[in-house]
Design an enzyme around this catalytic site. Structure first.
Site, PDB file in Angstrom:
ATOM      1  N   GLU A  51       0.883  -1.320  -0.270  1.00 43.58           N
ATOM      2  CA  GLU A  51      -0.232   0.024   0.203  1.00 43.58           C
ATOM      3  C   GLU A  51       1.003   1.354  -0.040  1.00 43.58           C
ATOM      4  O   GLU A  51       1.515   1.668   1.360  1.00 43.58           O
ATOM      5  CB  GLU A  51      -0.932  -0.025   0.900  1.00 43.58           C
ATOM      6  CG  GLU A  51      -2.483  -1.081   1.355  1.00 43.58           C
ATOM      7  CD  GLU A  51      -2.955  -0.939   0.027  1.00 43.58           C
ATOM      8  OE1 GLU A  51      -3.141  -0.081  -0.276  1.00 43.58           O
ATOM      9  OE2 GLU A  51      -3.529  -1.876   0.291  1.00 43.58           O
ATOM     10  N   CYS A  75      -3.132   8.763   3.068  1.00 46.99           N
ATOM     11  CA  CYS A  75      -2.454   8.505   1.582  1.00 46.99           C
ATOM     12  C   CYS A  75      -3.939   8.698   0.631  1.00 46.99           C
ATOM     13  O   CYS A  75      -3.698   8.330  -0.892  1.00 46.99           O
ATOM     14  CB  CYS A  75      -2.558   6.931   1.448  1.00 46.99           C
ATOM     15  SG  CYS A  75      -3.634   5.814   2.320  1.00 46.99           S
TER      16      CYS A  75
END
EC number: 1.2.1.3
Length: 494
Positions: free
Chosen positions: A269, A303
């Site tokens: 990720e 993110c």
């Protein structure tokens, strides 16, 4: 606690010492033979009164992995629903300390209190989700070419899963991975971010209590505070079949190469460079509120933060007018104070990167519409910033981990999609429109190339029931819901 401020007294409620803390739970014991480090409060950059932590040494790591290997033999044979019950108890333990943990997260990481509590709640929600999943790790019955025969497909644990988390979501990312990994029958080796060791310790203490209460090996959940040395050890360790890593694309690529060199698996990720598209038929007020939340929340350190705002030329001025008004009303300050909407960046280095980034942006033709400066005084505070710039500027392709929003203009839906897809990253995206035609194009094969494709909601705030993750330089990993659990198991066909 002596002269320590009363605002820190709550830390004793979650097992943190007033002197120094051993930062490693290995083999069911707390120990530490690595460096002694202190964690800073990003709101003032002063050492917290009880924030000294002893990190892991490589010797500590080896003790932990040997114990974890043995514990895996026990844990993978526990029936999956029973494993689910253990995770349920972990969720209950976290729930009992929710406010304390959320406050610690805000204090140490810098996000506002509501976000800190919300992040811990997400781990609790993941525990609840995993409990149900523990009774649904289903295989398949497959027709066979042989007479009077059938094929069966079943799923078995991998053994040990390594989880390396980042500072911006020190709890949630653990929950997305560990809750699923545990019910799938795996032991977990967790390395928290080196700048958030206190939340790593506090979370682990609660997990350890649950394991001890159920007479299970503590090594089922192994946690270590440390830096790159420990992360590299996890990546190289052949005893860990799967390594989940959350962080930058640059470091993630190194992790991927290291794990792949030993034929291991990675779940990555990595960076996001997320765009919100506002079409000419959009609900402008809804879009403006959503952009503010997505671009300013967590000081732009998610993110899934919105970094690129793509505005149809007919609504460009109207949307920016609303946003500029809203940005001037954002309260910047101590994340623990009521009413604060924008806390500090996590480290002094992050603040310097913001200032350097603004200079690069200006050198590439960017025009600052609001913000663009660091806030003078203690702490890592910066102004929420909107930049008018061309989508062709090289800096737009990069992720500046701060509350900086690029305003970009487009003429057609096709042009907007092309701009959305033009960056190396592919995590989250969203479109604001009332047109069913645009919506179905957006979510289809010729639309967004991101892992998360939203409609009329922000780029952030992904729900745990769906698989979380992105494409391209974001890494391709999927965590949390849907069928993400299959990454934590091995498939056997017979």
């Amino acid at each position: 606690m002596g002269s320590a401020s009363k605002e820190y007294e709550f830390l004793s409620e979650i097992g943190l010492s007033s002197s120094h803390n051993l930062g490693n739970y290995v083999g069911g014991k707390w120990l530490g033979n690595g460096p002694l480090v202190s964690t800073l409060n990003p709101a003032n950059n002063q050492v917290l009164p009880i924030a000294q932590v002893v990190e892991a040494s490589l010797e500590d790591y080896e003790i932990g992995l040997k114990a974890c290997e043995e514990a895996a033999k026990t844990w993978m044979q526990v029936p999956a629903p029973k494993r689910g019950d253990i995770v349920r108890q972990i969720g209950d333990a976290l729930r009992s300390k929710l406010d304390y943990l959320g406050r610690l997260l805000s204090l140490e990481m810098g996000k506002i209190l509501a976000e800190g509590i919300g992040e811990v709640q997400e781990v609790i929600d993941m525990c609840d989700f995993a409990v149900g999943l523990s009774r649904q790790l289903n295989g398949s019955v497959i027709p066979s070419e042989r007479p009077n025969h059938m094929m069966l497909e079943m799923w078995n644990p991998l053994g040990i899963v390594g989880v390396i988390t980042a500072f911006n979501f020190p709890c949630a990312v653990l929950g997305w991975n560990a809750c699923i990994a545990l019910v799938c029958g795996n032991c977990v080796v967790w390395k928290g971010a080196p700048t958030t060791p206190l939340i790593t310790i506090a979370m682990t203490k609660l997990v350890a209590e649950v394991l001890e209460k159920n007479h299970l090996p503590g090594a089922i959940f192994t946690a270590m505070c440390g830096g790159a040395e420990i992360g590299e050890a996890i990546a190289k360790d052949t005893r860990i079949p799967l390594v989940s890593f959350t962080g930058s694309s640059k470091v993630g690529l190194t992790v991927q190469q290291t794990v792949s060199a030993r034929s291991g698996k990675t779940l990555l990720e990595l960076s996001g460079n997320n765009a919100i598209i506002v079409m000419d038929d959009a609900d402008i007020q809804l879009a403006a509120r959503s952009v503010l939340f997505a671009a300013v929340g967590t000081a732009g350190q998610r993110c899934t933060t919105c970094r690129r705002l793509l505005l149809h030329e007919s609504v460009y001025d109207k949307v920016l007018e609303q946003l500029l008004t809203s940005y001037k009303q954002v309260k910047i300050g101590d994340p623990l104070e009521k009413g604060t909407l924008l806390g500090p960046l996590h480290t002094p280095e992050s603040k310097k990167n913001f200032e350097k980034g603004i200079e690069v942006i200006k050198s590439q033709g960017g025009k600052v519409l609001t913000g663009g400066k660091a806030v003078e005084g203690e702490g890592n505070f910066v102004e929420p910033t909107i930049i008018e710039i061309s989508s062709d500027a090289a800096v737009v392709k990069e992720e500046l981990f701060a509350p900086v929003l690029y305003a970009l203009k487009f003429k057609t839906f096709e042009e907007a999609v092309a701009i959305n897809n033009s960056v190396p990253q592919g995590l989250s995206s969203s479109i604001f429109t009332r047109s069913p035609d645009n919506i179905f194009k957006w979510i289809g094969p010729m639309g967004s190339d991101c892992g998360i494709v939203n409609v009329n909601i922000p780029t952030n705030g992904a729900e745990i029931g769906g698989a979380f993750g992105g494409e391209k330089a974001t890494g391709g990993g999927r965590e949390a819901g849907s069928d993400s659990w299959k990454q934590y198991m091995r498939r056997s066909t017979w």
